[in-house]
Design an enzyme around this catalytic site. Structure first.
Site, PDB file in Angstrom:
ATOM      1  CG  HIS A  52      -8.130  -0.977   5.139  1.00 37.68           C
ATOM      2  ND1 HIS A  52      -7.804  -0.516   3.877  1.00 37.68           N
ATOM      3  CD2 HIS A  52      -6.966  -1.434   5.666  1.00 37.68           C
ATOM      4  CE1 HIS A  52      -6.512  -0.703   3.661  1.00 37.68           C
ATOM      5  NE2 HIS A  52      -5.988  -1.245   4.731  1.00 37.68           N
ATOM      6  CG  HIS A  64      -4.805  -2.581   9.697  1.00 40.90           C
ATOM      7  ND1 HIS A  64      -4.696  -3.781   9.022  1.00 40.90           N
ATOM      8  CD2 HIS A  64      -4.491  -1.619   8.795  1.00 40.90           C
ATOM      9  CE1 HIS A  64      -4.330  -3.557   7.774  1.00 40.90           C
ATOM     10  NE2 HIS A  64      -4.191  -2.251   7.614  1.00 40.90           N
ATOM     11  CD  GLU A  96      -3.041  -0.978   2.210  1.00 39.88           C
ATOM     12  OE1 GLU A  96      -4.223  -0.736   1.908  1.00 39.88           O
ATOM     13  OE2 GLU A  96      -2.656  -1.137   3.393  1.00 39.88           O
ATOM     14  CG  HIS A 102      -2.395   2.058   6.478  1.00 40.45           C
ATOM     15  ND1 HIS A 102      -3.734   2.359   6.630  1.00 40.45           N
ATOM     16  CD2 HIS A 102      -2.348   0.767   6.058  1.00 40.45           C
ATOM     17  CE1 HIS A 102      -4.458   1.298   6.304  1.00 40.45           C
ATOM     18  NE2 HIS A 102      -3.641   0.317   5.970  1.00 40.45           N
TER      19      HIS A 102
END
Length: 242
Positions: free
Chosen positions: A171, A105, A84, A103
């Site tokens: 996500h 989760h 990603e 990023h």
């Protein structure tokens, strides 16, 4: 100005610290999640996976690699860029004022969104930076997909707009900042809000925004407290120092 070797080494340490804090805070389980920082208009440092990958909790400065916005760069030794990477590079392309992208989760953030709860400023003095962050609105990217190409990542960046945070449905989330510390601290605040929202809803209550007059009373505690001191605490938690 071209960054010096010393600058890059310090930045790699900062990103590695940010990855370990994310893991310690439960924001990124196992080998998931990554942190990046802009170096110049065409390059960034990003947490990559090595041949002996052990997960974010064990990130070392050597795991941080210098690449360009197309993912080409220093990947010697069997390192691979995150699938990603476009999630990072499209934010950096769209937002020249942004230096760091995270990023993660966080379970609670995903659960709260899937349950239909938006991240809202229901807290006051409990977490002032979090309340102020949520008061500006937290957008939601509605597709639960792997953001591995520029088209999808650009959609996410457009949903984020000028906000520092976007929730990714099913996500996780993406946060931004002036540096990795600020971006991770913002992720921690969003996770705190999500966990509180789930707790209130689970106890039979209805999560509601803090009244405007209370939000207006919340002071700006200053970067020295909300980031410098807060980040020193997060680093101390990693080593058990008091």
């Amino acid at each position: 100005m071209k960054p010096t070797t010393g600058d890059l080494e310090a930045a790699c340490r900062d990103i590695a610290d940010a990855c370990r804090v994310m893991a310690a805070r439960g924001l990124a389980d196992g080998v998931l999640g990554h942190v990046s920082m802009r170096v110049d208009a065409e390059h960034l440092l990003v947490r990559c996976r090595g041949p002996h990958e052990r997960g974010l909790a064990f990130t070392e400065p050597a795991d941080i690699r210098l690449v360009d916005l197309d993912g080409q760069g220093d990947l010697e030794g069997g390192y691979r860029i995150p699938a990603e990477l476009p999630l990072h590079t499209e934010v950096l392309r769209a937002r020249p004022e942004i230096r760091a992208v995270v990023h993660a989760h966080p379970f609670a953030v995903v659960a709260a969104d899937l349950a239909g709860h938006r991240i809202r400023p229901l807290l006051g003095a409990y977490d002032i930076p979090g309340a102020q962050l949520a008061a500006g609105g937290i957008p939601v990217y509605p597709r639960a997909v792997l953001l591995r190409d520029r088209r999808l990542a650009a959609e996410m960046a457009a949903t984020m707009g000028t906000r520092p945070v976007v929730v990714l449905r099913g996500h996780g989330l993406t946060t931004t900042g002036d540096d990795p510390a600020q971006a991770v601290l913002r992720a921690i605040s969003i996770d705190t809000l999500a966990r509180m929202i789930l707790a209130v809803a689970g106890a039979g209550g209805t999560p509601a925004d803090l009244p405007d007059e209370d939000l207006a009373e919340l002071p700006d505690l200053g970067r020295g407290f909300t980031q410098t001191t807060a980040w020193r605490h997060e680093l101390a938690r990693l080593t058990g120092n008091q």
